[in-house]
Every structure is written in structure tokens, then in C-alpha cells.
Design an enzyme around this catalytic site. Structure first.
Site, mmCIF file in Angstrom:
data_model
loop_
_atom_site.group_PDB
_atom_site.id
_atom_site.type_symbol
_atom_site.label_atom_id
_atom_site.label_comp_id
_atom_site.label_asym_id
_atom_site.label_seq_id
_atom_site.Cartn_x
_atom_site.Cartn_y
_atom_site.Cartn_z
ATOM 1 N N ASP A 1 0.444 -0.910 0.168
ATOM 2 C CA ASP A 1 0.032 0.029 -0.159
ATOM 3 C C ASP A 1 0.668 1.748 0.278
ATOM 4 O O ASP A 1 1.356 1.918 0.975
ATOM 5 C CB ASP A 1 -1.275 0.065 1.251
ATOM 6 C CG ASP A 1 -1.496 1.287 1.118
ATOM 7 O OD1 ASP A 1 -1.938 2.481 0.668
ATOM 8 O OD2 ASP A 1 -3.211 1.038 0.905
ATOM 9 N N TYR B 1 0.367 11.107 -17.418
ATOM 10 C CA TYR B 1 -1.223 11.390 -18.550
ATOM 11 C C TYR B 1 -0.635 12.463 -18.871
ATOM 12 O O TYR B 1 -0.006 13.631 -18.161
ATOM 13 C CB TYR B 1 -2.047 10.526 -17.790
ATOM 14 C CG TYR B 1 -2.827 11.546 -18.446
ATOM 15 C CD1 TYR B 1 -3.398 10.354 -20.176
ATOM 16 C CD2 TYR B 1 -3.889 11.526 -18.222
ATOM 17 C CE1 TYR B 1 -3.962 10.526 -20.463
ATOM 18 C CE2 TYR B 1 -5.546 12.082 -18.992
ATOM 19 C CZ TYR B 1 -5.163 11.263 -19.732
ATOM 20 O OH TYR B 1 -6.445 11.225 -21.183
ATOM 21 N N TYR C 1 -10.761 13.772 -15.654
ATOM 22 C CA TYR C 1 -10.005 13.853 -15.194
ATOM 23 C C TYR C 1 -9.741 14.318 -14.228
ATOM 24 O O TYR C 1 -8.717 15.709 -14.187
ATOM 25 C CB TYR C 1 -8.747 13.754 -16.460
ATOM 26 C CG TYR C 1 -7.679 12.489 -15.858
ATOM 27 C CD1 TYR C 1 -7.695 11.631 -15.966
ATOM 28 C CD2 TYR C 1 -6.422 13.345 -14.940
ATOM 29 C CE1 TYR C 1 -7.015 10.154 -15.147
ATOM 30 C CE2 TYR C 1 -5.384 12.510 -14.155
ATOM 31 C CZ TYR C 1 -5.477 11.148 -14.535
ATOM 32 O OH TYR C 1 -4.466 10.490 -13.767
ATOM 33 N N ARG D 1 -8.744 -2.234 -15.954
ATOM 34 C CA ARG D 1 -9.859 -2.101 -15.280
ATOM 35 C C ARG D 1 -9.272 -0.714 -14.583
ATOM 36 O O ARG D 1 -10.679 -0.157 -14.767
ATOM 37 C CB ARG D 1 -9.017 -3.549 -13.980
ATOM 38 C CG ARG D 1 -10.388 -3.303 -13.403
ATOM 39 C CD ARG D 1 -9.999 -4.655 -12.086
ATOM 40 N NE ARG D 1 -8.758 -4.564 -11.123
ATOM 41 C CZ ARG D 1 -8.080 -3.248 -10.381
ATOM 42 N NH1 ARG D 1 -9.181 -2.522 -10.150
ATOM 43 N NH2 ARG D 1 -7.017 -2.621 -9.993
#
Length: 364
Positions: free
Chosen positions: A137, A236, A246, A287
Site C-alpha cells: 500500500d 498522463y 480527469y 480495469r
């Protein structure tokens, strides 16, 4: 000293012909064409060679046999992280991954059941092997950072050692020093919200999970990386262009990630002798990306993919393997001189200033 001089001589044509013939005779006598090579007047000061003397000669293909990679953020076979893992494995690297604890069991069961078998086939027909999967994590730097609420969460039941520093120590215990570190994770809990509606907490969480996590990974893994190793993240185009939909601070987080890449390239380069780069990848229906909010009958990522294909210089679909092969190059000795760089792998969309499929661009 340390200067060059140019002298212009005015010579009559007959004299010039005599000098040229003499030069040819001298060259033949010495048996070498090097007689025609001019040398600087300050010949005692050596110019930098075109290739590094110590650099190995590169083969046509990349061989990472004996190298170990850790990829943070792999949880299925649809994303860029998996494609990068596959490309590195195909080149002979030992691949280990870090997976978010809440989806760790699902990921491990999917591997064991053969769900990813088709997506694991390498170029020689063999199957990619993920040497080890670590719970990770990346919003926690140390065990002390993990709150009781998380420790008692049923999705974390039975797990420990998933903070970044703990995972780095576990990887070191298992493999010693590694060669490649990949950051392939991002999360913005308010990504569907416009920036004007994003809370401070949502904004900072996006930054923590998507940008600072890379800083922390380089901090903790840098000391256990071999000199000449490579660190790579994924960014990105929203870092530098407005991408409606976004939101939640994710565009800001990607801008941070790119800025940090340049700073880390300097600091980690000097501290550990490793390279730090990022790839600005085009939209992919993974996903994770598919979870970004819907607009009408299509999801955000579907709109982004359609827009990219309609407006990119290369009007083609972008595949995860496109980013995988680019990442392989950036993590290999072939990119030994590249650091602090943002590489665009988006079919050229970043170069465009107009949407050519816009109604305003349609001619009568």
C-alpha cells in the site's frame, strides 16, 4: 590557450595543384589516409569520445538476464504494469510485483487458476513467471504510518509488512540489490469531480497515492539498487493539458510526478548512480481506468480512447504492449544516457494543438 584559429590562405591555382599532389604522395608513403585528418592546435586537450569507452557494445535485442525488477501497482493483466512486467520478463529479467492488499488474494488466485495464462505467453512460447507478489500500500511509508482503521479493515486481514519501507526490506532480504523499479499506480478518490468541487482531502490523497508514492519508492528502494539501475513511472497528458473528466486533483498529481522525476533524476543519480524517467502513456481501457466516471452511455476512458484515435498523428489503437516495449528500452542499458525525461507513448497526441474531428474544423 583553449582556443581555435582559422587561417585563410589565398593560393594561386598552379601552386595549389602542386601542394595537393604533394599531399597525396605523402599519404601514400605513410600508408594511411589519416594523413588527411586535421587535428586541433590544442591537441593536448582531448575531446569527449562519441561513445563511452566503458559502455558495452549493444546487441540488436535487449538481454536482462540476471537483472531483478520490482513493479509497484500490478493487480491484473489489463494494465500497463502487466505489459511492462511481461516485456521485462521476455528480456530475461526476474520480475517481482507489489499489489494493493485489498485485491491481493484475487490477484494471486487469478494467477494460480490460470486466468491470466493467455496474457502471460512470452515471445518464445514460454509463460511469464512472477517470482514473488508482495502486498503493498504505497500511501504508507512505514509501519507506523498505518492507522488502526486500516489494520482492522477486513480487506487487510492477515496482512502486514505492506508499507513501502517494509516491502523494500523484504525485497532486499529475498533478492539483495535490484536493478529496475517501476511505479505503475495511481488513485484519486474524487477523480470524477471537477477541480472546483474537489475537497482538500481528496486533492491531497490523489497527490499522496499518485505522486509522492514514487518519491517514497525511490527513497526506500534507491539504496538497494545496483548502480546503473533504472526507475520508471507512468504519467498522463493531463499533467500539461486540460482533460475534462480527469479531476479530483489527478491532473495536478501527474504534473507533480513529472516535476519530481526531474528532481529525483538529479538527486538519485548522484546518490545512487541510478536513472529516473517517466512515460506519458495514452489512454488504455484497463480495469483501473474503466472505473473513472461515466458520461452518458460511454465511460470517460472510452471517450478518451476515441478522441485519441481521431486526433493523433498515428490514427491507430494504442496497446499496452506499446508502453511495455518502450518501458523495456527505458529500463535497459540501451537508455544508459537518458534520465529526467518524460517519454510520450501516445501515438503523438501530445503534439497536437487542434482537435481535427471538431465540428469547427469541418470544411463546407
Amino acid at each position: 590557450p583553449n582556443c581555435s584559429c582559422v587561417v585563410l590562405l589565398i593560393i594561386r591555382k598552379p601552386t595549389l595543384l602542386i601542394i595537393m599532389r604533394a599531399a597525396v604522395i605523402l599519404a601514400l608513403a605513410l600508408g594511411s589516409a589519416s594523413a588527411f585528418v586535421t587535428r586541433p592546435f590544442n591537441a593536448g586537450i582531448r575531446a569527449a569520445p562519441r561513445t563511452a569507452a566503458a559502455a558495452p557494445r549493444m546487441a540488436a535485442s535487449i538481454d536482462l538476464t540476471g537483472k531483478t525488477a520490482f513493479i509497484a501497482g500490478v493487480a491484473d493483466s489489463t494494465g500497463y504494469g502487466w505489459a511492462i512486467a511481461k516485456a521485462l520478463a521476455d528480456a530475461g529479467a526476474t520480475v517481482t510485483v507489489g499489489t494493493w492488499p485489498p485485491v491481493l488474494q484475487i490477484f494471486q488466485k487469478s494467477i494460480a487458476s490460470g486466468k491470466f495464462a493467455e496474457d502471460s505467453i512470452l515471445s518464445d512460447g514460454s509463460t511469464m513467471e512472477i517470482a514473488k507478489v508482495y502486498p503493498l500500500d504505497a500511501v504508507f511509508d512505514t509501519a507506523e504510518d498505518v492507522p488502526e482503521e486500516t489494520k482492522n479493515n477486513k480487506r487487510y486481514a492477515g496482512l502486514d509488512g505492506y508499507s513501502i519501507s517494509e516491502v523494500a526490506k523484504a525485497v532486499e532480504a529475498d533478492y539483495g540489490k535490484i536493478d529496475i523499479l517501476v511505479h505503475s499506480l495511481a488513485n484519486g478518490p474524487e477523480v470524477v469531480k471537477p477541480l472546483l468541487e474537489t475537497s482538500r482531502n481528496g486533492y491531497l490523497m490523489a497527490s499522496s497515492a499518485s505522486a509522492y508514492s514514487f518519491v517514497s519508492l525511490v527513497q526506500k528502494f534507491g539504496p538497494i539498487m545496483n548502480e546503473g539501475g533504472a526507475c520508471l513511472s507512468l504519467t498522463y497528458i493531463a499533467s500539461e493539458r486540460v482533460i475534462p473528466g480527469y479531476g479530483g486533483g489527478m491532473s495536478s498529481a501527474k504534473a507533480q510526478l513529472e516535476s519530481d522525476t526531474r528532481t529525483l533524476a538529479w538527486e538519485a543519480g548522484r546518490a545512487h548512480g541510478i536513472r529516473v524517467n517517466t512515460i506519458s502513456a495514452g489512454p488504455l481501457k484497463s480495469r483501473a481506468a474503466s472505473a473513472i466516471g461515466e458520461k452518458g452511455t460511454k465511460s470517460f476512458i472510452e471517450y478518451a480512447i476515441d478522441y485519441s484515435k481521431a486526433n493523433s498523428p498515428l490514427a491507430r489503437d494504442l496497446y499496452s504492449d506499446d508502453v511495455g516495449s518502450s518501458a523495456l528500452f527505458m529500463c535497459s542499458p540501451m537508455a544508459v544516457g537518458i534520465t529526467g525525461h518524460t517519454m510520450y507513448v501516445d501515438n503523438g497526441l501530445h503534439a497536437m494543438g487542434l482537435a481535427v474531428d471538431s465540428a469547427a474544423m469541418q470544411m463546407d
